[in-house]
Motif scaffolding. Structure first.
Motif, PDB file in Angstrom:
ATOM      1  N   GLU A 181       0.827  -1.203   0.000  1.00  0.00           N
ATOM      2  CA  GLU A 181       0.000   0.000   0.000  1.00  0.00           C
ATOM      3  C   GLU A 181       0.863   1.255   0.000  1.00  0.00           C
ATOM      4  O   GLU A 181       0.566   2.235  -0.701  1.00  0.00           O
ATOM      5  N   GLN A 182       1.942   1.263   0.763  1.00  0.00           N
ATOM      6  CA  GLN A 182       2.850   2.408   0.750  1.00  0.00           C
ATOM      7  C   GLN A 182       3.501   2.563  -0.622  1.00  0.00           C
ATOM      8  O   GLN A 182       3.645   3.686  -1.125  1.00  0.00           O
ATOM      9  N   ALA A 183       3.880   1.435  -1.219  1.00  0.00           N
ATOM     10  CA  ALA A 183       4.463   1.475  -2.566  1.00  0.00           C
ATOM     11  C   ALA A 183       3.467   2.066  -3.564  1.00  0.00           C
ATOM     12  O   ALA A 183       3.840   2.858  -4.442  1.00  0.00           O
ATOM     13  N   ARG A 184       2.200   1.688  -3.435  1.00  0.00           N
ATOM     14  CA  ARG A 184       1.163   2.200  -4.335  1.00  0.00           C
ATOM     15  C   ARG A 184       1.019   3.717  -4.187  1.00  0.00           C
ATOM     16  O   ARG A 184       0.925   4.444  -5.177  1.00  0.00           O
ATOM     17  N   GLN A 185       1.006   4.191  -2.948  1.00  0.00           N
ATOM     18  CA  GLN A 185       0.896   5.631  -2.725  1.00  0.00           C
ATOM     19  C   GLN A 185       2.078   6.378  -3.346  1.00  0.00           C
ATOM     20  O   GLN A 185       1.902   7.433  -3.978  1.00  0.00           O
ATOM     21  N   LEU A 186       3.262   5.833  -3.172  1.00  0.00           N
ATOM     22  CA  LEU A 186       4.452   6.471  -3.720  1.00  0.00           C
ATOM     23  C   LEU A 186       4.428   6.461  -5.255  1.00  0.00           C
ATOM     24  O   LEU A 186       4.835   7.432  -5.896  1.00  0.00           O
ATOM     25  N   TRP A 187       3.938   5.391  -5.830  1.00  0.00           N
ATOM     26  CA  TRP A 187       3.832   5.300  -7.289  1.00  0.00           C
ATOM     27  C   TRP A 187       2.879   6.369  -7.818  1.00  0.00           C
ATOM     28  O   TRP A 187       3.163   7.042  -8.812  1.00  0.00           O
ATOM     29  N   GLN A 188       1.776   6.550  -7.124  1.00  0.00           N
ATOM     30  CA  GLN A 188       0.812   7.578  -7.522  1.00  0.00           C
ATOM     31  C   GLN A 188       1.400   8.981  -7.418  1.00  0.00           C
ATOM     32  O   GLN A 188       0.981   9.894  -8.135  1.00  0.00           O
ATOM     33  N   MET A 189       2.380   9.142  -6.531  1.00  0.00           N
ATOM     34  CA  MET A 189       3.046  10.438  -6.363  1.00  0.00           C
ATOM     35  C   MET A 189       4.218  10.626  -7.322  1.00  0.00           C
ATOM     36  O   MET A 189       4.862  11.680  -7.326  1.00  0.00           O
ATOM     37  N   GLY A 190       4.531   9.595  -8.103  1.00  0.00           N
ATOM     38  CA  GLY A 190       5.612   9.697  -9.067  1.00  0.00           C
ATOM     39  C   GLY A 190       6.968   9.243  -8.569  1.00  0.00           C
ATOM     40  O   GLY A 190       7.993   9.599  -9.155  1.00  0.00           O
ATOM     41  N   PHE A 191       6.974   8.415  -7.521  1.00  0.00           N
ATOM     42  CA  PHE A 191       8.240   7.962  -6.950  1.00  0.00           C
ATOM     43  C   PHE A 191       8.562   6.530  -7.367  1.00  0.00           C
ATOM     44  O   PHE A 191       7.684   5.658  -7.424  1.00  0.00           O
ATOM     45  N   LEU A 192       9.847   6.310  -7.637  1.00  0.00           N
ATOM     46  CA  LEU A 192      10.369   4.985  -7.939  1.00  0.00           C
ATOM     47  C   LEU A 192      10.893   4.350  -6.657  1.00  0.00           C
ATOM     48  O   LEU A 192      11.189   5.053  -5.683  1.00  0.00           O
ATOM     49  N   LEU A 193      11.031   3.026  -6.669  1.00  0.00           N
ATOM     50  CA  LEU A 193      11.534   2.295  -5.514  1.00  0.00           C
ATOM     51  C   LEU A 193      12.885   1.680  -5.847  1.00  0.00           C
ATOM     52  O   LEU A 193      13.011   0.938  -6.829  1.00  0.00           O
ATOM     53  N   GLY A 194      13.884   1.960  -5.014  1.00  0.00           N
ATOM     54  CA  GLY A 194      15.205   1.372  -5.181  1.00  0.00           C
ATOM     55  C   GLY A 194      15.266   0.010  -4.518  1.00  0.00           C
ATOM     56  O   GLY A 194      14.992  -0.117  -3.322  1.00  0.00           O
ATOM     57  N   ILE A 195      15.619  -1.007  -5.290  1.00  0.00           N
ATOM     58  CA  ILE A 195      15.696  -2.386  -4.800  1.00  0.00           C
ATOM     59  C   ILE A 195      17.133  -2.867  -4.921  1.00  0.00           C
ATOM     60  O   ILE A 195      17.735  -2.800  -6.000  1.00  0.00           O
ATOM     61  N   GLY A 196      17.677  -3.369  -3.793  1.00  0.00           N
ATOM     62  CA  GLY A 196      19.069  -3.795  -3.776  1.00  0.00           C
ATOM     63  C   GLY A 196      19.285  -5.131  -3.106  1.00  0.00           C
ATOM     64  O   GLY A 196      18.428  -6.020  -3.159  1.00  0.00           O
ATOM     65  N   GLY A 197      20.422  -5.264  -2.430  1.00  0.00           N
ATOM     66  CA  GLY A 197      20.841  -6.525  -1.837  1.00  0.00           C
ATOM     67  C   GLY A 197      19.814  -7.239  -0.986  1.00  0.00           C
ATOM     68  O   GLY A 197      19.723  -8.480  -1.040  1.00  0.00           O
ATOM     69  N   PRO A 198      19.021  -6.540  -0.164  1.00  0.00           N
ATOM     70  CA  PRO A 198      18.058  -7.243   0.689  1.00  0.00           C
ATOM     71  C   PRO A 198      17.106  -8.165  -0.061  1.00  0.00           C
ATOM     72  O   PRO A 198      16.665  -9.178   0.487  1.00  0.00           O
TER      73      PRO A 198
END
Length: 257
Positions: A160-177
């Protein structure tokens, strides 16, 4: 394949002895660019020097990291304004909120975060955001300032937080974890999130992948993250590489040289 590391601290002293070799391994792995976020004002000149030494490969972001709160001073915000105005940079960062470390005063963090968000909006630059155990507070801050875009580095929040950020135009950085099997919630998110929201990162020299655990991380290890993401999404590495590189370079307004 061409890859872009959207979060690399290649400027720090952990790479002073062999930075050229690290960069060569990154090139051999297909890394065509790295975003290099700052930590504190004292490190901005060295970060600039490192990026100038590798033009069209290293791209600087200037800002003040919440974990280094003791190093920040209000006057550094005015200095940051000059750096954003006068220097070649592609983003404001690394900035944000860290609620994991209890000794970091939240009010002071908020002061610097909000001020840097306003500068990013003023200069029309994306933000590179650290949001550890503070995603809801981060979203609230981004909404309050408004008119922003960027990357939430090392995302560890909910769908849900990812969805809100996507609607705001934000990308998600995905790394080692994401390479650790125990990171089930993150792996489920990566498997289903819009590919247009995804960028890859190493956070070198930190956050090594599962096969590199306990060692100094470096940008060439981005290929291990790519392989995991491709497996989780049941898509080819070529598709993931092309999309995530385009996402990062599009956000940062970079063109392939």
């Amino acid at each position: 394949m061409q890859l872009f590391d959207s979060h690399s601290h290649i400027d720090v002293d952990a790479f002073d002895a062999d930075r050229d070799a690290v960069m060569a391994r990154a090139r051999d792995a297909g890394i065509i660019g790295q975003l290099v976020p700052a930590i504190a004002a004292a490190g901005w000149p060295h970060l600039r020097e490192v990026c100038v030494a590798f033009p069209h490969e290293l791209y600087p972001a200037y800002g003040m990291h919440p974990m280094f709160l003791d190093e920040h001073r209000p006057e550094h915000l005015e200095q940051l304004r000059h750096w954003l105005s006068d220097e070649r940079c592609v983003a404001v960062g690394e900035i944000g909120l860290d609620y994991f470390i209890e000794t970091l005063d939240r009010g002071t963090q908020q002061f610097y975060f909000d001020a840097q968000l306003r500068l990013a909006r003023e200069f029309d630059l994306p933000v590179i955001v650290h949001a550890r155990r503070a995603v809801d507070a981060t979203i609230a801050s981004l909404k309050k300032v408004g008119g922003l875009r960027g990357i939430i580095h090392s995302f560890g929040g909910s769908t849900e937080q990812a969805r809100q950020l996507w609607q705001m135009g934000f990308l998600l950085g995905i790394g080692g974890p994401v390479t650790y099997p125990r990171a089930q919630r993150l792996r489920e998110l990566v498997a289903t999130m819009p590919l247009e929201q995804l960028v890859l990162e190493t956070d070198s020299p930190d956050q090594p992948d599962a096969q590199w655990r306990g060692q100094r991380n470096e940008p060439a290890r981005l290929t291990a993250i790519l392989a995991t993401v491709a497996e989780l999404r049941d898509e080819s590495s070529e598709v993931i590489a092309a999309a995530t590189t385009a996402n990062a370079m599009g956000l940062l307004k970079l063109s392939r040289s």
